[in-house]
Design a protein around this motif. Structure first.
Motif, PDB file in Angstrom:
ATOM      1  N   ASN A 193      -8.947  -3.918   0.023  1.00  0.00           N
ATOM      2  CA  ASN A 193      -9.970  -3.515  -0.933  1.00  0.00           C
ATOM      3  C   ASN A 193     -11.099  -2.829  -0.157  1.00  0.00           C
ATOM      4  OD1 ASN A 193     -12.017  -3.348  -2.824  1.00  0.00           O
ATOM      5  ND2 ASN A 193     -11.495  -5.334  -3.748  1.00  0.00           N
ATOM      6  N   ALA A 194     -10.899  -1.533   0.125  1.00  0.00           N
ATOM      7  CA  ALA A 194     -11.791  -0.826   1.044  1.00  0.00           C
ATOM      8  C   ALA A 194     -13.197  -0.671   0.478  1.00  0.00           C
ATOM      9  CB  ALA A 194     -11.199   0.533   1.403  1.00  0.00           C
ATOM     10  N   ALA A 195     -13.311  -0.452  -0.831  1.00  0.00           N
ATOM     11  CA  ALA A 195     -14.627  -0.245  -1.430  1.00  0.00           C
ATOM     12  C   ALA A 195     -15.505  -1.464  -1.221  1.00  0.00           C
ATOM     13  CB  ALA A 195     -14.471   0.060  -2.921  1.00  0.00           C
ATOM     14  N   GLN A 196     -14.953  -2.645  -1.539  1.00  0.00           N
ATOM     15  CA  GLN A 196     -15.687  -3.895  -1.356  1.00  0.00           C
ATOM     16  C   GLN A 196     -16.053  -4.101   0.111  1.00  0.00           C
ATOM     17  OE1 GLN A 196     -16.786  -6.384  -3.192  1.00  0.00           O
ATOM     18  NE2 GLN A 196     -15.807  -6.240  -5.198  1.00  0.00           N
ATOM     19  N   ALA A 197     -15.061  -3.886   0.977  1.00  0.00           N
ATOM     20  CA  ALA A 197     -15.268  -4.165   2.399  1.00  0.00           C
ATOM     21  C   ALA A 197     -16.346  -3.253   2.981  1.00  0.00           C
ATOM     22  CB  ALA A 197     -13.957  -4.010   3.152  1.00  0.00           C
ATOM     23  N   LEU A 198     -16.302  -1.970   2.607  1.00  0.00           N
ATOM     24  CA  LEU A 198     -17.273  -1.033   3.172  1.00  0.00           C
ATOM     25  C   LEU A 198     -18.672  -1.279   2.627  1.00  0.00           C
ATOM     26  CD1 LEU A 198     -15.166   2.256   3.250  1.00  0.00           C
ATOM     27  CD2 LEU A 198     -15.965   0.908   5.189  1.00  0.00           C
ATOM     28  N   ALA A 199     -18.745  -1.815   1.414  1.00  0.00           N
ATOM     29  CA  ALA A 199     -20.057  -2.134   0.854  1.00  0.00           C
ATOM     30  C   ALA A 199     -20.709  -3.276   1.626  1.00  0.00           C
ATOM     31  CB  ALA A 199     -19.916  -2.494  -0.620  1.00  0.00           C
ATOM     32  N   LEU A 200     -19.885  -4.129   2.207  1.00  0.00           N
ATOM     33  CA  LEU A 200     -20.376  -5.328   2.874  1.00  0.00           C
ATOM     34  C   LEU A 200     -20.569  -5.131   4.380  1.00  0.00           C
ATOM     35  CD1 LEU A 200     -20.834  -8.453   2.419  1.00  0.00           C
ATOM     36  CD2 LEU A 200     -18.437  -8.713   3.086  1.00  0.00           C
ATOM     37  N   ALA A 201     -19.654  -4.356   4.992  1.00  0.00           N
ATOM     38  CA  ALA A 201     -19.590  -4.301   6.453  1.00  0.00           C
ATOM     39  C   ALA A 201     -20.656  -3.389   7.042  1.00  0.00           C
ATOM     40  CB  ALA A 201     -18.206  -3.830   6.881  1.00  0.00           C
ATOM     41  N   ASP A 202     -20.945  -3.631   8.337  1.00  0.00           N
ATOM     42  CA  ASP A 202     -21.810  -2.716   9.070  1.00  0.00           C
ATOM     43  C   ASP A 202     -21.001  -1.540   9.589  1.00  0.00           C
ATOM     44  OD1 ASP A 202     -24.112  -4.503   8.965  1.00  0.00           O
ATOM     45  OD2 ASP A 202     -22.918  -5.765  10.298  1.00  0.00           O
ATOM     46  N   ARG A 203     -19.859  -1.862  10.148  1.00  0.00           N
ATOM     47  CA  ARG A 203     -18.987  -0.819  10.696  1.00  0.00           C
ATOM     48  C   ARG A 203     -17.561  -1.108  10.286  1.00  0.00           C
ATOM     49  NH1 ARG A 203     -18.024  -0.537  15.751  1.00  0.00           N
ATOM     50  NH2 ARG A 203     -18.595  -2.677  16.212  1.00  0.00           N
ATOM     51  N   ALA A 204     -16.703  -0.105  10.419  1.00  0.00           N
ATOM     52  CA  ALA A 204     -15.300  -0.315  10.060  1.00  0.00           C
ATOM     53  C   ALA A 204     -14.378   0.525  10.930  1.00  0.00           C
ATOM     54  CB  ALA A 204     -15.077   0.013   8.588  1.00  0.00           C
ATOM     55  N   TYR A 205     -13.167   0.014  11.070  1.00  0.00           N
ATOM     56  CA  TYR A 205     -12.100   0.747  11.750  1.00  0.00           C
ATOM     57  C   TYR A 205     -10.990   0.975  10.735  1.00  0.00           C
ATOM     58  CZ  TYR A 205     -14.287  -0.677  16.153  1.00  0.00           C
ATOM     59  OH  TYR A 205     -15.169  -0.865  17.189  1.00  0.00           O
ATOM     60  N   VAL A 206     -10.363   2.153  10.778  1.00  0.00           N
ATOM     61  CA  VAL A 206      -9.232   2.428   9.894  1.00  0.00           C
ATOM     62  C   VAL A 206      -7.967   2.473  10.745  1.00  0.00           C
ATOM     63  CG1 VAL A 206      -8.198   4.025   8.263  1.00  0.00           C
ATOM     64  CG2 VAL A 206     -10.688   3.717   8.305  1.00  0.00           C
ATOM     65  N   LEU A 207      -7.010   1.644  10.357  1.00  0.00           N
ATOM     66  CA  LEU A 207      -5.742   1.595  11.098  1.00  0.00           C
ATOM     67  C   LEU A 207      -4.661   2.329  10.309  1.00  0.00           C
ATOM     68  CD1 LEU A 207      -5.584  -2.175  12.181  1.00  0.00           C
ATOM     69  CD2 LEU A 207      -5.765  -0.223  13.722  1.00  0.00           C
ATOM     70  N   GLU A 208      -3.849   3.085  11.040  1.00  0.00           N
ATOM     71  CA  GLU A 208      -2.648   3.688  10.447  1.00  0.00           C
ATOM     72  C   GLU A 208      -1.517   3.542  11.438  1.00  0.00           C
ATOM     73  OE1 GLU A 208      -3.261   7.758   9.179  1.00  0.00           O
ATOM     74  OE2 GLU A 208      -4.693   7.109   7.640  1.00  0.00           O
ATOM     75  N   ASN A 209      -0.411   2.993  10.987  1.00  0.00           N
ATOM     76  CA  ASN A 209       0.764   2.807  11.839  1.00  0.00           C
ATOM     77  C   ASN A 209       0.433   2.207  13.199  1.00  0.00           C
ATOM     78  OD1 ASN A 209       2.476   3.963   9.895  1.00  0.00           O
ATOM     79  ND2 ASN A 209       1.777   6.005  10.541  1.00  0.00           N
ATOM     80  N   GLY A 210      -0.424   1.223  13.195  1.00  0.00           N
ATOM     81  CA  GLY A 210      -0.713   0.504  14.431  1.00  0.00           C
ATOM     82  C   GLY A 210      -1.727   1.153  15.337  1.00  0.00           C
ATOM     83  N   ARG A 211      -2.317   2.262  14.894  1.00  0.00           N
ATOM     84  CA  ARG A 211      -3.339   2.919  15.715  1.00  0.00           C
ATOM     85  C   ARG A 211      -4.659   3.002  14.965  1.00  0.00           C
ATOM     86  NH1 ARG A 211      -1.382   6.416  19.781  1.00  0.00           N
ATOM     87  NH2 ARG A 211       0.883   6.477  19.883  1.00  0.00           N
ATOM     88  N   VAL A 212      -5.749   2.998  15.731  1.00  0.00           N
ATOM     89  CA  VAL A 212      -7.055   3.225  15.126  1.00  0.00           C
ATOM     90  C   VAL A 212      -7.215   4.726  14.925  1.00  0.00           C
ATOM     91  CG1 VAL A 212      -9.547   3.057  15.443  1.00  0.00           C
ATOM     92  CG2 VAL A 212      -8.060   1.183  16.191  1.00  0.00           C
ATOM     93  N   VAL A 213      -7.371   5.150  13.648  1.00  0.00           N
ATOM     94  CA  VAL A 213      -7.507   6.591  13.409  1.00  0.00           C
ATOM     95  C   VAL A 213      -8.951   6.978  13.094  1.00  0.00           C
ATOM     96  CG1 VAL A 213      -5.117   6.958  12.722  1.00  0.00           C
ATOM     97  CG2 VAL A 213      -6.792   6.278  10.998  1.00  0.00           C
ATOM     98  N   MET A 214      -9.767   5.998  12.701  1.00  0.00           N
ATOM     99  CA  MET A 214     -11.175   6.287  12.437  1.00  0.00           C
ATOM    100  C   MET A 214     -11.984   5.045  12.773  1.00  0.00           C
ATOM    101  SD  MET A 214     -11.652   8.416   8.925  1.00  0.00           S
ATOM    102  CE  MET A 214     -10.092   8.105   8.157  1.00  0.00           C
ATOM    103  N   ALA A 215     -13.202   5.296  13.257  1.00  0.00           N
ATOM    104  CA  ALA A 215     -14.111   4.180  13.516  1.00  0.00           C
ATOM    105  C   ALA A 215     -15.524   4.704  13.335  1.00  0.00           C
ATOM    106  CB  ALA A 215     -13.914   3.653  14.935  1.00  0.00           C
ATOM    107  N   ASP A 216     -16.267   4.056  12.470  1.00  0.00           N
ATOM    108  CA  ASP A 216     -17.617   4.559  12.216  1.00  0.00           C
ATOM    109  C   ASP A 216     -18.434   3.522  11.467  1.00  0.00           C
ATOM    110  OD1 ASP A 216     -19.770   6.365  12.119  1.00  0.00           O
ATOM    111  OD2 ASP A 216     -18.379   8.045  11.799  1.00  0.00           O
TER     112      ASP A 216
END
Lengths: 237, 311
Positions: A193-216
């Motif tokens: 549930n990305a919308a909820q998580a991003l509303a709460l978190a300070d920072r986030a990492y996006v994983l795809e196929n076992g790799r970090v593809v975004m971090a901000d």
């Protein structure tokens, strides 16, 4: 100060590479979210931190100490509480016994700790004599989080706390997660549930196929086109 | 079938049955505890039982010799024999887990490998006992002179039966409290319900499994001594009682501790009733027949498979 650091982590399940070159930092006091689709490696990341999965490469550092060779029962003693995927309540133990299990490695009086969990989740106090297996999904999730808090963790790992719950219950649980952070507990949160998580978190990492593809920063990711299209369910052009 | 033999002897058969049943219950706990944490039947548990018999024999032989003790000394000797049997049983169970099972767990061996390892360990142990201690049955020197203490509707209750009942009830209550209330007990139940999550809570699974074997071994070894008091001690003594106790554990619901107690008592009583009704040679036929019937109606046993359940 960096509390948790994952460095070039690689984890395999047989021939399948579940994680590759994963680098994640979590600072003291932060809420950091790990986002991604099913099978992206989010749960594997948490399992590796807790010692349930062993990396073939890279390392896990917690409070400046290498911990990726430790067995799970020692990792929790260092101050990492884990509310696992699917809640994993002990079904034939009472709510109170489940909470006591969370403090298995601690000695002494737990009264203050259970009271603290009950004040966060009053429904658990009402149900304290009931078997864990008889609770509703939302109550079980609360128990899973409360049980992890009983280890008095510096870092709390939460694996999909919103899974299978009604929107109203999800609201409740997320507001309690931000309450927990206010008491100084650092949180690493895995969510679909990305919308909820991003509303709460300070920072986030996006994983795809076992790799970090975004971090901000979470706010930046909320406005990112690709994140909006892939994880926030907004059809991009 | 001889209905009058049964009705005339009802109280006698009941007393006999309960005495057998208490022993079955003590042994059955060992099967059910280990099954709870490993989903594995420890078929070498018969040798844990046997080791308790021999330990009691050697200890009482050394202490009593040819004298015939009585009074307080007898009580002390019984406690000593039980303690010795329990310690031998606990020790053998501990070694079994280390040598026969843990290496297989480390290698994630298939279920069948555990079964073979168990049978192998059992053969090894009882043959070694036969070679070291002789092939003939020996008698444990009597720590007390058994005789009727009181009677229930004409059925004499002897000192021996009282010793069994009192010591078994004490140990069963102790076990029940340990599993329900102690840290070890909570660890055992947590591992039985969800081992991986238990480890996340800080439970050292290997240690809990080891302690579970020891706990079951203590009761099994004590039962071996109590059994040996009456029938003597021999290297093959474990086979039949342990098989019956395994049956009792399944009857009550494998993995369920109170089920094992209930199953043990019930099996002891039923098989003695069967023997009274049809003749002694039908004893085992009756007990296993009952087992099959119960499992047809309730495949998970009388109280059900409640893994890791304290009550």
């Amino acid at each position: 100060m960096t509390l948790l650091r994952l460095i070039d982590l690689e984890v395999r399940y047989g021939a399948i590479r579940a994680l590759q070159d994963v680098n994640v930092d979590v600072s003291e006091g932060e809420i950091v979210a790990l986002l991604g689709a099913n099978g992206a490696g989010k749960t594997t990341t948490l399992r590796t931190i807790s010692g349930l999965a062993r990396p073939v490469k890279g390392s896990v550092q917690f409070a400046g100490r290498e911990i990726h060779r430790l067995p799970p029962h020692e990792v929790v003693g260092l101050g990492i509480g884990h509310a696992p995927e699917g809640r994993r309540i002990f079904p034939q133990m009472s709510v109170l016994e489940n909470l006591e299990m969370g403090a298995y490695r601690r000695r002494g009086d737990l009264h203050q700790d259970t009271e603290r969990v009950y004040s966060l989740f009053p429904v658990l106090k009402q149900r304290r004599r009931q078997d864990g297996g008889t609770l509703s999904g939302g109550e079980q999730q609360m128990l899973a989080i409360g049980r992890a808090l009983m280890s008095a963790p510096r870092l709390l790992l939460l694996d999909e706390p919103s899974m299978g719950l009604a929107p109203l219950v999800v609201e409740t649980i997320f507001s309690i997660i931000s309450e927990i952070r206010k008491t100084g507990t650092t949180i690493l949160l895995v969510e679909q549930n990305a919308a909820q998580a991003l509303a709460l978190a300070d920072r986030a990492y996006v994983l795809e196929n076992g790799r970090v593809v975004m971090a901000d920063k979470a706010r930046t990711l909320l406005n990112n086109e690709r994140v909006r299209a892939a994880y926030l369910g907004e059809g991009a052009a | 079938m001889c209905v009058s033999c049964f009705t005339q002897n009802f109280w006698n058969l009941l007393v006999l049955g309960l005495a057998d049943g208490f022993l079955y219950a003590l042994i059955a706990i060992g099967y059910t505890l280990v099954y709870g944490v490993l989903q594995l039947i420890n078929f070498a548990h018969s040798e844990v039982f046997m080791s308790g018999g021999f330990a009691g024999y050697f200890i009482l032989n050394a202490v009593i010799g040819t004298s015939s003790p009585g009074g307080v000394v007898s009580v002390g000797l019984v406690v000593l024999g039980i303690a010795g049997g329990a310690m031998a049983g606990g020790g053998v169970a501990f070694l079994l887990e280390r040598v026969a099972y843990r290496p297989l767990r480390r290698r994630h061996a298939p279920r069948l490998a555990f079964l073979i390892s168990a049978i192998g360990a059992s053969f090894f142990l009882y043959n070694m006992a036969g070679k070291e201690f002789g092939r003939d049955a020996v008698e444990i020197p009597a720590p007390f002179t058994s005789g009727p203490v009181f009677s229930v509707f004409g059925a004499p209750v002897t000192t021996y039966y009282l010793v069994i009942a009192i010591s078994a009830i004490t140990m069963l209550i102790f076990l029940d409290r340990v599993v329900a209330g102690s840290k070890l007990g909570k660890g055992i139940r947590a591992v039985a319900q969800d081992a991986e999550t238990a480890s996340l809570m800080g439970v050292n699974i290997d240690r809990v499994i080891s302690q579970t074997f020891v706990l079951g071994g203590l009761l099994g070894g004590a039962a071996g001594f109590l059994f040996g008091l009456n029938t003597g001690v021999v290297y093959t003594m474990g086979f039949t009682p342990a098989l019956k106790a395994f049956t009792a554990a399944v009857l009550g619901g494998i993995g369920n501790i109170r089920g094992a107690m209930l199953g043990g008592l019930l099996l002891g009583v039923v098989e003695n009733f069967g023997a009274g009704l049809f003749g002694t040679q039908w004893r085992d036929v009756v007990s296993f027949g009952i087992l099959v019937l119960v499992l047809l109606v309730r495949p998970t046993g009388l109280l059900g498979e409640r893994l890791g359940r304290s009550a």
